[in-house]
Design a protein around this motif. Structure first.
Motif, mmCIF file in Angstrom:
data_model
loop_
_atom_site.group_PDB
_atom_site.id
_atom_site.type_symbol
_atom_site.label_atom_id
_atom_site.label_comp_id
_atom_site.label_asym_id
_atom_site.label_seq_id
_atom_site.Cartn_x
_atom_site.Cartn_y
_atom_site.Cartn_z
ATOM 1 N N LEU A 292 -0.240 5.654 1.091
ATOM 2 C CA LEU A 292 1.052 5.863 1.345
ATOM 3 C C LEU A 292 1.497 6.992 2.212
ATOM 4 O O LEU A 292 2.477 6.943 3.068
ATOM 5 N N VAL A 293 0.984 8.084 1.839
ATOM 6 C CA VAL A 293 1.376 9.232 2.715
ATOM 7 C C VAL A 293 0.947 9.239 4.328
ATOM 8 O O VAL A 293 1.680 9.401 5.089
ATOM 9 N N THR A 294 -0.051 8.525 4.455
ATOM 10 C CA THR A 294 -0.551 8.220 5.854
ATOM 11 C C THR A 294 0.363 7.279 6.499
ATOM 12 O O THR A 294 0.538 7.386 7.808
ATOM 13 N N GLN A 295 1.011 6.502 5.933
ATOM 14 C CA GLN A 295 1.830 5.205 6.422
ATOM 15 C C GLN A 295 3.219 5.743 6.581
ATOM 16 O O GLN A 295 3.989 4.858 7.185
ATOM 17 N N ARG A 296 3.776 6.655 5.825
ATOM 18 C CA ARG A 296 5.047 6.893 5.769
ATOM 19 C C ARG A 296 5.292 7.484 7.150
ATOM 20 O O ARG A 296 6.680 7.144 7.644
ATOM 21 N N MET B 257 5.497 -6.066 2.036
ATOM 22 C CA MET B 257 6.816 -5.651 1.386
ATOM 23 C C MET B 257 6.873 -4.001 1.200
ATOM 24 O O MET B 257 7.690 -3.351 1.254
ATOM 25 N N ASN B 258 5.798 -3.253 0.669
ATOM 26 C CA ASN B 258 5.812 -2.122 0.455
ATOM 27 C C ASN B 258 5.754 -1.166 2.089
ATOM 28 O O ASN B 258 6.772 -0.312 1.999
ATOM 29 N N LEU B 259 5.127 -1.732 2.896
ATOM 30 C CA LEU B 259 5.410 -1.250 4.152
ATOM 31 C C LEU B 259 6.854 -1.139 4.943
ATOM 32 O O LEU B 259 7.321 -0.405 5.576
ATOM 33 N N TYR B 260 7.203 -2.606 4.541
ATOM 34 C CA TYR B 260 8.815 -2.630 5.025
ATOM 35 C C TYR B 260 9.631 -1.777 4.472
ATOM 36 O O TYR B 260 10.598 -0.913 4.826
ATOM 37 N N ALA B 261 9.397 -1.568 3.005
ATOM 38 C CA ALA B 261 10.360 -0.774 2.299
ATOM 39 C C ALA B 261 10.215 0.775 2.740
ATOM 40 O O ALA B 261 11.427 1.187 2.589
ATOM 41 N N TYR C 266 16.038 -2.454 1.492
ATOM 42 C CA TYR C 266 14.698 -1.923 1.146
ATOM 43 C C TYR C 266 14.313 -1.552 -0.274
ATOM 44 O O TYR C 266 13.448 -1.692 -0.638
ATOM 45 N N TYR C 267 15.376 -1.142 -1.064
ATOM 46 C CA TYR C 267 15.227 -0.792 -2.376
ATOM 47 C C TYR C 267 14.914 -2.211 -3.139
ATOM 48 O O TYR C 267 13.818 -2.117 -3.868
#
Length: 299
Positions: free
Chosen positions: A170-174, A231-235, A6-7
């Motif tokens: 980013l906050v809502t998708q976390r 990649m962002n959502l996956y990570a 993930y990193y």
């Protein structure tokens, strides 16, 4: 090993975004709305084709999973997904406008403060705790904003709008877990396209005739939109908030370097001091992780 995977994905996504200005700046003569229209429409078409014809089994599994959810969970995931589509649309438009009509440095500054804004919003919305050092970093970033406002308050205002829109995304998708990430991104981009579609006949300029425009739009759609966003959502499934915050700085630092070294944008004393404070705030904000690593090495 899962954390390392993930990193690495998160790191590579921000490296890719760091070169975005090289693909976007050649389109500065075109209206920001036109770039947004064609970018979103092309992304929606590509992702729909992949979802409906390539990832059919994943689509069926996700639909079955969604049907098995409780009514409150269904409402929650729909709200987060569609809300994310609105925030992405806003972020893309403001970023394109700032990059092409304000300055590359202003766009870079937006993503320097974005991690700080993300953490502050997460503190109130997700109840994530902040240390004294992290609050100090937030204050340093605010001071840098004030310094930049002495130079041009309009630049700072645009930068903050860009940063806020992506921080909220980013906050809502976390907490948007369960459904396949590529499918979620597909729904968000298609929803974004549906939002923009009624405005296209009214606000779009004449159809671009230069084939170069469409090549750059294709590059932006695939390399600088679909791939890094996925990649962002996956990570986000396996990377902590503090780690994501560190990696997010790769993008603006690369943008700022490109603005100075490649586009030769001018910089004054206020900007040097302000960006220096931002860099200091990065270290202060992540002091726990930095000093932890030093202790590990020392041991």
């Amino acid at each position: 090993m899962k954390f390392s995977k993930y990193y690495l994905v998160a790191f590579l996504s921000f490296v890719i975004w760091g070169f975005f200005s090289l693909a976007l700046k050649p389109l500065h003569e075109y209206p920001s709305l036109d770039i947004l229209f064609y970018r979103v429409f092309l992304c929606a078409i590509i992702m729909l084709v992949i979802t409906l014809f390539v990832r059919v089994s994943v689509l069926k599994q996700s639909i079955a999973f969604f049907k098995a959810m409780s009514a409150p969970d269904k409402k929650s995931i729909i709200a987060r997904t569609l809300g994310g589509g609105i925030l992405l649309t806003a972020n893309w438009f403001f970023f394109i406008y700032v990059m092409n009509h304000i300055s590359v440095k202003a766009a870079s500054f937006a993503y320097l403060v974005c991690p700080i804004l993300t953490t502050v919003i997460a503190f109130f919305v997700l109840d994530e705790k902040l240390s004294k050092w992290q609050w100090t970093a937030v204050m340093l970033s605010l001071i840098s904003c004030l310094l930049l406002s002495f130079n041009n308050i309009a630049d700072v205002a645009y930068s903050m709008i860009v940063a806020l829109s992506y921080a909220l995304y980013l906050v809502t998708q976390r907490r948007n877990f369960g459904v396949d990430k590529f499918l979620i991104l597909t729904v968000q981009i298609v929803f974004s396209a549906l939002i923009l579609l009624p405005f296209y006949p009214v606000y779009s300029a004449a159809l671009p005739q230069d084939a170069t425009f469409y090549w750059f739009i294709l590059l932006i759609a695939v390399l600088f939109t679909i791939i890094p966003l996925y990649m962002n959502l996956y990570a986000l499934q396996g990377v902590t908030s503090s780690t994501m915050g560190i990696l997010l700085y790769i993008n603006p630092l690369m943008n700022f370097s490109i603005a100075l070294l490649y586009f030769h944008e001018p910089i004054n004393t206020f900007q040097i001091v302000a960006y220096s404070l931002i860099l200091i705030s990065i270290v202060v904000f992540n002091e726990r992780l930095i000093f932890k690593k030093r202790r590990v090495v020392a041991g």
